[in-house]
Scaffold this active site. Structure first.
Site, short mmCIF file in Angstrom:
data_model
loop_
_atom_site.label_atom_id
_atom_site.label_comp_id
_atom_site.label_asym_id
_atom_site.label_seq_id
_atom_site.Cartn_x
_atom_site.Cartn_y
_atom_site.Cartn_z
N ASN A 87 -87.79 -54.58 40.75
CA ASN A 87 -88.54 -53.77 40.01
C ASN A 87 -87.82 -52.87 38.85
O ASN A 87 -87.11 -51.86 39.24
CB ASN A 87 -89.20 -52.62 40.89
CG ASN A 87 -89.97 -51.79 40.09
OD1 ASN A 87 -90.21 -51.87 38.95
ND2 ASN A 87 -90.46 -50.59 40.83
N HIS A 129 -97.85 -48.50 43.19
CA HIS A 129 -96.14 -47.97 43.47
C HIS A 129 -96.32 -46.60 43.60
O HIS A 129 -97.04 -45.78 42.76
CB HIS A 129 -95.17 -48.62 42.35
CG HIS A 129 -93.98 -48.32 42.42
ND1 HIS A 129 -93.44 -47.22 41.94
CD2 HIS A 129 -92.90 -48.73 43.14
CE1 HIS A 129 -92.11 -47.15 42.35
NE2 HIS A 129 -91.80 -48.29 42.92
N GLU A 148 -94.39 -44.34 42.02
CA GLU A 148 -94.55 -43.82 40.83
C GLU A 148 -95.94 -43.87 40.20
O GLU A 148 -96.32 -42.79 39.41
CB GLU A 148 -93.50 -44.48 39.82
CG GLU A 148 -92.01 -43.67 40.50
CD GLU A 148 -90.98 -44.59 40.20
OE1 GLU A 148 -90.97 -45.76 39.33
OE2 GLU A 148 -90.01 -44.52 41.08
N GLU A 202 -92.51 -48.36 51.20
CA GLU A 202 -91.44 -47.53 50.25
C GLU A 202 -91.52 -46.27 50.47
O GLU A 202 -92.43 -45.47 49.76
CB GLU A 202 -91.73 -47.97 48.85
CG GLU A 202 -91.32 -49.28 48.38
CD GLU A 202 -91.13 -49.30 46.95
OE1 GLU A 202 -89.94 -49.80 46.70
OE2 GLU A 202 -91.98 -49.05 45.93
N GLY A 217 -85.10 -44.08 44.60
CA GLY A 217 -84.36 -43.53 43.69
C GLY A 217 -83.39 -42.18 44.30
O GLY A 217 -82.87 -41.53 43.26
P1 PGA Z 1 -84.91 -47.72 44.07
O1 PGA Z 1 -86.62 -47.88 43.71
O2 PGA Z 1 -84.41 -48.84 44.62
O3 PGA Z 1 -84.44 -47.21 42.77
O4 PGA Z 1 -85.02 -46.72 45.13
C1 PGA Z 1 -87.38 -48.73 44.45
C2 PGA Z 1 -88.60 -48.93 43.85
O5 PGA Z 1 -89.10 -47.80 43.30
O6 PGA Z 1 -89.49 -49.94 43.77
#
Ligand code: PGA
Length: 251
Positions: free
Chosen positions: A9, A96, A98, A168, A174
Site C-alpha cells: 500500500n 483502510h 486512514e 490492521e 506507521g
Molecule cells: P505501515 O502501513 O506498514 O506503514 O504501518 C500499513 C497500512 O497502512 O496498510
C-alpha cells in the site's frame, strides 16, 4: 498452507515517474513465483502507469487504495470502481484506517464500496482495526467485528470466496509498533470465525486470506507470517523502496 499474499500500500507516495523507477528495480529483483501472491496498490494517479509496467507480469496484481461509494456522478476528485477496473485494477482496499480516521469514512460507506467492488470485478480487501483507546478499553473484538459485519452486509454467501480481509490495528500503522504474532493470531481467529458464520461455511472461511498490517518490515515479516491464521501482509512504509520490498516478498 495457503500461498501468502504480500500487498504494497503505497499511500500518497510514488507518482508515475517514481512508480516506473520502482518497477524497474523491483521487477529485475523479483522473478515470478507461484508460491506467493504479490499485489501493488499505488495512488490513483499512478494506476495506469503501474498497469503498463506490469503488462508482462500478470503474476503481480494491481489494486486501488479507495473507490467512491457511488457508481458515478458529480464527485470531483473521486474515482469509481468501474474506472479502477478499466485502469487495470483487480483489487480494492475498502475501509483502510486512514480512510476511516482521516477522511471520516463510515461503516455504511464501506458496505456500499464493497458491493461496488464486487459488481465491478474488483476483489475487496476489507480493512478493520481498533484504535489504541478501543484496545485499552477492551473493545478490540467488538470494533473489528462491527467493521467486518458492516462492510460485508451486502455480500452474499457465494461471494465470500472473492474477498480478502486485513486486520490492521490503528495503533500499529506507521508507528513502528507492530502487533505480536500472538495478538495477530488471536484477532485473525476472531475474524475467521465470524466469516464462517456470515457465509455459513467454515471451509470457505478457511480459504479467505486474512492479512495482517501495521508496521510490517523485513525483520518482523517472517514471524508475523508464521502466526496461525495470518495469510499475508499489508505493508505501507516498507513497501516503498523496491529493494526492501523485493526482500520482504521473498520472506
Ligand atoms: P505501515 O502501513 O506498514 O506503514 O504501518 C500499513 C497500512 O497502512 O496498510
Amino acid at each position: 498452507m495457503k500461498r501468502p499474499v504480500f500487498a504494497a500500500n503505497w499511500k500518497m507516495n510514488h507518482g508515475p515517474t517514481e512508480a516506473r523507477a520502482f518497477l524497474r528495480t523491483f521487477l529485475s529483483r523479483y522473478k515470478k513465483r507461484t508460491d506467493r501472491t504479490v499485489i501493488i496498490i499505488p495512488p490513483a494517479i499512478s494506476v495506469t502507469t503501474v498497469a503498463a509496467g506490469l503488462a508482462r507480469r500478470t503474476d503481480i496484481l494491481l489494486g486501488v487504495q479507495n473507490i467512491h461509494s457511488q457508481p458515478k456522478g458529480a464527485f470531483t476528485g473521486e474515482a469509481s470502481a468501474a474506472m479502477a477496473f478499466d485502469a487495470g485494477a483487480r483489487i480494492a482496499l475498502i475501509g483502510h484506517s486512514e480512510r476511516r480516521h482521516v477522511f471520516g469514512e463510515t461503516d455504511a460507506a464501506t458496505a456500499l464500496k464493497c458491493r461496488l467492488a464486487l459488481d465491478n470485478d474488483l476483489a475487496p480487501i476489507v480493512c478493520v482495526g481498533e484504535t489504541i483507546d478501543q484496545r485499552n478499553a477492551g473493545s478490540t473484538e467488538e470494533t473489528i467485528l462491527r467493521q467486518l459485519r458492516a462492510a460485508l452486509a451486502p455480500v452474499s454467501a457465494d461471494e465470500f470466496s472473492r474477498i480478502l480481509v486485513a486486520y490492521e490495528p490503528v495503533w500499529a500503522i506507521g508507528t513502528g509498533r507492530n502487533a505480536t504474532p500472538d495478538d495477530a493470531a488471536k484477532e485473525h481467529a476472531v475474524l475467521r470465525a465470524e466469516l464462517g458464520i456470515r457465509c455459513g461455511s467454515t471451509k470457505v472461511a478457511a480459504g479467505i486470506p486474512i492479512l495482517y498490517g501495521g508496521s510490517v518490515n523485513a525483520s518482523n515479516a517472517a514471524g508475523l507470517l508464521a502466526a496461525s491464521g495470518v495469510d499475508g501482509l499489508l505493508v505501507g512504509g516498507a513497501s516503498l523502496d523496491a529493494t526492501t520490498w523485493s526482500d520482504l516478498v521473498s520472506t
